[in-house]
Design an enzyme around this catalytic site. Structure first.
Site, short mmCIF file in Angstrom:
data_model
loop_
_atom_site.label_atom_id
_atom_site.label_comp_id
_atom_site.label_asym_id
_atom_site.label_seq_id
_atom_site.Cartn_x
_atom_site.Cartn_y
_atom_site.Cartn_z
CG ASN A 166 -1.64 1.27 1.39
OD1 ASN A 166 -1.83 2.08 0.53
ND2 ASN A 166 -2.18 1.44 2.64
CE LYS A 181 0.41 3.72 4.63
NZ LYS A 181 0.01 3.80 6.26
CG HIS A 207 -5.75 1.89 5.03
ND1 HIS A 207 -5.42 2.99 5.91
CD2 HIS A 207 -4.68 1.06 4.82
CE1 HIS A 207 -4.19 2.53 6.34
NE2 HIS A 207 -3.70 1.60 5.61
CD GLU A 239 -3.03 5.53 6.54
OE1 GLU A 239 -3.13 5.44 5.33
OE2 GLU A 239 -2.21 5.14 7.28
CD GLU A 259 -3.72 -2.61 7.44
OE1 GLU A 259 -2.41 -2.83 6.82
OE2 GLU A 259 -4.28 -1.29 7.03
N GLY A 296 2.37 2.14 10.73
CA GLY A 296 3.24 3.17 10.75
C GLY A 296 3.93 3.59 12.18
CB SER A 313 5.03 -1.89 12.08
OG SER A 313 4.48 -0.33 12.17
N GLY A 361 2.57 -0.99 4.29
CA GLY A 361 2.54 0.26 3.96
C GLY A 361 4.28 0.74 3.80
C1 PEP Z 1 -0.91 0.03 5.83
O1 PEP Z 1 -0.76 1.41 5.53
O2 PEP Z 1 -1.85 -0.68 5.66
C2 PEP Z 1 0.16 -0.25 7.02
C3 PEP Z 1 0.22 -1.48 7.32
O3 PEP Z 1 1.13 0.61 6.95
P1 PEP Z 1 2.46 0.16 7.84
O4 PEP Z 1 3.12 -0.90 7.07
O5 PEP Z 1 3.51 1.52 7.43
O6 PEP Z 1 2.57 0.22 9.09
#
Ligand code: PEP
Length: 250
Positions: free
Chosen positions: A10, A12, A96, A98, A168, A174, A214, A235
């Site tokens: 992803n 973003k 998501h 976000e 998630e 993040g 992460s 991400g």
């Molecule tokens: C995501 O944006 O779906 C995500 C899991 O981000 P990150 O891997 O940066 O935690």
């Protein structure tokens, strides 16, 4: 039940079309011949064409990060499922955290988007997960059940075959914190049990549930070794082709 893992990136709101081309030039040799898992890279809308052209003939599928639930209409700034399909996009992230947090997406909106994506033949990756306060208040199970019931509402089992869910935990996105494999496995079994209630046991057993939060090259192996974890939604670490390839090749 064997479930082929899906390793999904992803991006973003990062990268231009030119940067997308460079990314695939660097990524594709690193995952060439990879057959063990499915691979998808979900890019910003403006990168779809560049990504599809660059990944043509490879094992990497291209996805979007959002869609509108209507076929067309006066919805300034929105993109329909038909537009995604016309761009040869095959996957789409829905709900998501976000989007839930910054763009007020509700379980009902997620449900409408999911129906539209499935009807268009896209592979939806529906994101669910609790925020830190909910985990600390022991509300994780309630939140996951509510989000899953909301997302899956009135979708016939015959339509749901391609459905993918990503667990998630919002506190892990993040932040560099990851759920322990045990926490993730518990959450995944809650999601699978809701899928069993909403659809059918057979579909729930075959449905892929990804972990996101992460995921990095150095923790991918231990997470992906869990039988309940059917892939990753990545991400930050997916923005660098070497690091995403290292995760894919965990
Ligand atoms: C995501 O944006 O779906 C995500 C899991 O981000 P990150 O891997 O940066 O935690």
């Amino acid at each position: 039940m064997f479930r082929k893992k899906l390793m999904a990136a992803n991006w973003k709101m990062y990268k231009t079309p030119a940067e997308a081309r460079t990314y695939f030039r660097d990524l594709l040799p690193l995952v060439a011949g990879h057959k063990r898992d499915d691979i998808a890279v979900c890019v910003p809308f403006v990168c779809l064409n560049a990504a599809v052209e660059s990944a043509a003939g490879s094992a990497v599928s291209i996805g979007a990060q959002n869609l509108h639930w209507d076929a067309e209409g006066a919805f300034t700034g929105e993109i329909s499922a038909g537009m995604l399909v016309a761009c040869e996009c095959t996957h789409v992230i829905i709900g998501h955290s976000e989007r839930r947090r910054y763009f007020a997406e509700t379980d009902d909106i997620v449900n409408r988007k999911l129906k539209t994506a499935l009807a268009a033949g896209l592979t939806p990756i529906v994101c669910v997960g609790e925020v830190l306060e909910e985990r600390e208040a022991n509300l994780t199970e309630d939140v996951l059940r509510r989000q899953c019931r909301g997302a899956f509402h009135s979708i016939p089992v015959t339509m749901a075959e391609k459905l993918v869910v990503a667990y998630e935990p919002v506190w892990a996105i993040g932040t560099g914190k990851t759920a322990t494999p045990q926490l993730a496995a518990e959450a995944h079994s809650i999601i699978r049990s809701e899928a069993g209630k909403s659809f059918a046991q057979e579909l729930a057993s075959a449905m892929r549930i990804l972990y996101g939060g992460s995921v990095k090259p150095d923790n991918a192996h231990s997470l992906m070794s869990q039988p309940e974890i059917d892939g990753a939604l990545v991400g930050g670490a997916s923005l660098d082709p070497k690091s995403f390839a290292a995760i894919v090749n965990y």
